[in-house]
Motif scaffolding. Structure first.
Motif, PDB file in Angstrom:
ATOM      1  N   ILE A 169       2.015  -2.492 -13.874  1.00 42.01           N
ATOM      2  CA  ILE A 169       3.261  -2.249 -13.145  1.00 42.01           C
ATOM      3  C   ILE A 169       3.098  -1.082 -12.179  1.00 42.01           C
ATOM      4  O   ILE A 169       3.568  -1.133 -11.034  1.00 42.01           O
ATOM      5  CB  ILE A 169       4.418  -2.018 -14.142  1.00 42.01           C
ATOM      6  CG1 ILE A 169       4.730  -3.335 -14.879  1.00 42.01           C
ATOM      7  CG2 ILE A 169       5.658  -1.493 -13.427  1.00 42.01           C
ATOM      8  CD1 ILE A 169       5.744  -3.194 -15.996  1.00 42.01           C
ATOM      9  N   THR A 170       2.419  -0.021 -12.613  1.00 37.60           N
ATOM     10  CA  THR A 170       2.158   1.116 -11.727  1.00 37.60           C
ATOM     11  C   THR A 170       1.392   0.686 -10.485  1.00 37.60           C
ATOM     12  O   THR A 170       1.700   1.122  -9.373  1.00 37.60           O
ATOM     13  CB  THR A 170       1.351   2.190 -12.478  1.00 37.60           C
ATOM     14  OG1 THR A 170       2.089   2.617 -13.622  1.00 37.60           O
ATOM     15  CG2 THR A 170       1.061   3.389 -11.589  1.00 37.60           C
ATOM     16  N   ALA A 171       0.402  -0.173 -10.664  1.00 34.97           N
ATOM     17  CA  ALA A 171      -0.419  -0.629  -9.543  1.00 34.97           C
ATOM     18  C   ALA A 171       0.410  -1.346  -8.492  1.00 34.97           C
ATOM     19  O   ALA A 171       0.168  -1.216  -7.286  1.00 34.97           O
ATOM     20  CB  ALA A 171      -1.529  -1.546 -10.043  1.00 34.97           C
ATOM     21  N   LEU A 172       1.406  -2.090  -8.931  1.00 29.91           N
ATOM     22  CA  LEU A 172       2.295  -2.781  -7.988  1.00 29.91           C
ATOM     23  C   LEU A 172       3.250  -1.804  -7.310  1.00 29.91           C
ATOM     24  O   LEU A 172       3.412  -1.819  -6.092  1.00 29.91           O
ATOM     25  CB  LEU A 172       3.097  -3.858  -8.722  1.00 29.91           C
ATOM     26  CG  LEU A 172       2.319  -5.086  -9.181  1.00 29.91           C
ATOM     27  CD1 LEU A 172       3.129  -5.893 -10.174  1.00 29.91           C
ATOM     28  CD2 LEU A 172       1.940  -5.953  -7.975  1.00 29.91           C
ATOM     29  N   ASN A 173       3.848  -0.940  -8.092  1.00 32.61           N
ATOM     30  CA  ASN A 173       4.902  -0.088  -7.549  1.00 32.61           C
ATOM     31  C   ASN A 173       4.399   1.052  -6.687  1.00 32.61           C
ATOM     32  O   ASN A 173       5.157   1.602  -5.887  1.00 32.61           O
ATOM     33  CB  ASN A 173       5.774   0.449  -8.694  1.00 32.61           C
ATOM     34  CG  ASN A 173       6.685  -0.621  -9.255  1.00 32.61           C
ATOM     35  OD1 ASN A 173       7.014  -1.599  -8.578  1.00 32.61           O
ATOM     36  ND2 ASN A 173       7.102  -0.466 -10.495  1.00 32.61           N
ATOM     37  N   ASN A 174       3.117   1.429  -6.823  1.00 30.91           N
ATOM     38  CA  ASN A 174       2.599   2.449  -5.910  1.00 30.91           C
ATOM     39  C   ASN A 174       1.795   1.847  -4.758  1.00 30.91           C
ATOM     40  O   ASN A 174       1.188   2.573  -3.981  1.00 30.91           O
ATOM     41  CB  ASN A 174       1.788   3.515  -6.665  1.00 30.91           C
ATOM     42  CG  ASN A 174       0.459   3.002  -7.197  1.00 30.91           C
ATOM     43  OD1 ASN A 174      -0.001   1.919  -6.864  1.00 30.91           O
ATOM     44  ND2 ASN A 174      -0.169   3.798  -8.035  1.00 30.91           N
ATOM     45  N   GLY A 175       1.799   0.514  -4.648  1.00 27.86           N
ATOM     46  CA  GLY A 175       1.163  -0.138  -3.509  1.00 27.86           C
ATOM     47  C   GLY A 175      -0.331  -0.291  -3.603  1.00 27.86           C
ATOM     48  O   GLY A 175      -0.981  -0.619  -2.606  1.00 27.86           O
ATOM     49  N   THR A 176      -0.922  -0.084  -4.778  1.00 25.35           N
ATOM     50  CA  THR A 176      -2.362  -0.245  -4.918  1.00 25.35           C
ATOM     51  C   THR A 176      -2.772  -1.707  -4.791  1.00 25.35           C
ATOM     52  O   THR A 176      -3.865  -2.006  -4.313  1.00 25.35           O
ATOM     53  CB  THR A 176      -2.842   0.314  -6.271  1.00 25.35           C
ATOM     54  OG1 THR A 176      -2.463   1.694  -6.349  1.00 25.35           O
ATOM     55  CG2 THR A 176      -4.344   0.206  -6.423  1.00 25.35           C
TER      56      THR A 176
END
Length: 365
Positions: A169-176
């Motif tokens: 989820i972090t990878a999606l929400n920070n644009g990675t």
């Protein structure tokens, strides 16, 4: 093209446990004495896997190494700035937006970049794993390439990013990454954080344990046993609800002294812990556990069937509706033929009896 995260082995380094023909590798390791040696034979020795475990435990997501994150996305941007999805009281979390081939802001951004950036697993046999030559392959990898083919006209116009279970989820929400295609279960909590496609696979949680173990399933036989699960997984949530007397949390979970022994960043880390004798059982998706049991004959799935019903979906950042609709269009076509071909190629041997993908569910908003 594949990008790994800092702290991981270079892309050219083969993933432990895979060979060029897709079979399980058998690296040479020093022979160890006693019962532990017998537990390690399934992976042909766990030295390489333990090293991979240590690496994945240290991974942290950063912007892309080739020019930063996708254009128009600010690393670390507050995901709360994106309007939350409406779950309609969450009676049907698998219901997604209706398919469309229309280009919107997200699709146009990907086309300008010329690459689709996808978060995947590189350690899950049959789903997303590296061969000895470094190439990623598996059921999820085939699906990701089909999406790149539809958007960019070429399945090779794709950047794979290795993403730990607890950072999807972090990878999606920070644009990675643009998308996560990584055995990710759709559920009520997650649809408030990311947007999902329609379901592309049905599975459920099950217990993986040594064949000789007295553990019989997700039941009272877990009492007093050390059980491993991945952080941020639905397996961990199931244990939180009813651990059946199992010990499943590290003493300092998420704190400075967290040893990442019972709750780990990557699901594969649990298999390594099991092979080392540090835990007694693993709770994970049956679809993943079947692949691990196929590699290691000393372990098996416990219980007649999964004790939950769950569905995998392709995940995108909230608000990128045109991308979700485009993925749903790809999935409509994928279900008509390519899906069963991928199932026969990657999963049928270890997960027999599946006649096809789950039917899509749609919502109007």
């Amino acid at each position: 093209m594949a990008d790994s995260l800092p702290g991981a082995a270079p892309d050219v380094t083969p993933e432990a446990g895979a060979t060029a023909d897709g079979g399980a590798a058998r690296p040479r390791v020093p022979r160890r004495r006693g019962r532990l040696a017998d537990r390690l034979r399934g992976w042909g020795g766990v030295a390489g896997m333990a090293a991979a475990c240590a690496l994945t435990a240290a991974l942290t997501l950063v912007p892309l190494s080739h020019g930063g994150p996708p254009a128009g996305v600010t690393p670390g941007a507050d995901p709360a700035a994106v309007p939350p999805a409406k779950a309609d009281d969450c009676t049907s979390p698998e219901a997604s937006l209706r398919p469309s081939s229309a280009d919107g802001p997200a699709i146009e951004e990907i086309k300008r970049r010329g690459k689709l950036v996808v978060g995947v697993d590189q350690n899950s046999y049959r789903w997303g794993y590296r061969r000895a030559d470094g190439k990623l392959e598996g059921f999820d990898i085939d699906l990701a390439r089909a999406i790149a083919q539809d958007i960019l006209g070429d399945p090779e116009k794709i950047i794979f990013r290795a993403v730990p279970t607890n950072q999807r989820i972090t990878a999606l929400n920070n644009g990675t990454v643009d998308l996560v295609v990584r055995t990710m279960t759709i559920n009520c909590a997650r649809i408030e954080q990311v947007a999902f496609s329609t379901a592309y696979f049905q599975t459920g949680q099950q217990v993986l344990a040594p064949r000789q173990s007295g553990i019989t399933g997700f039941d009272g036989s877990l009492k007093g046993r050390r059980v491993c699960s991945a952080e941020g997984s639905t397996a961990y949530e199931a244990l939180e609800k009813d651990p059946h007397g199992a010990v499943f949390q590290d003493e300092d979970d998420d704190g400075p002294g967290d040893r990442n022994r019972l709750t780990v960043p990557n699901q594969l880390d649990c298999l390594v812990r099991l092979q080392l004798g540090e835990v007694d059982a693993v709770v994970t998706d049956a679809a993943l556990a079947a692949g691990q049991a196929a590699q290691d004959p000393s372990v098996e799935l416990k219980g007649d069937r999964p004790f939950t019903t769950e569905y995998y979906g392709v995940a995108a950042r909230l608000g990128r509706d045109d991308l979700v609709r485009r993925v749903n269009k790809v999935l409509e076509e994928y279900r008509t033929g390519p899906w069963i071909q991928a199932y026969v190629k990657w999963l049928k041997k270890d997960l027999p009896g599946i006649s096809g993908p789950p039917a899509p569910k749609y919502r109007d908003n």
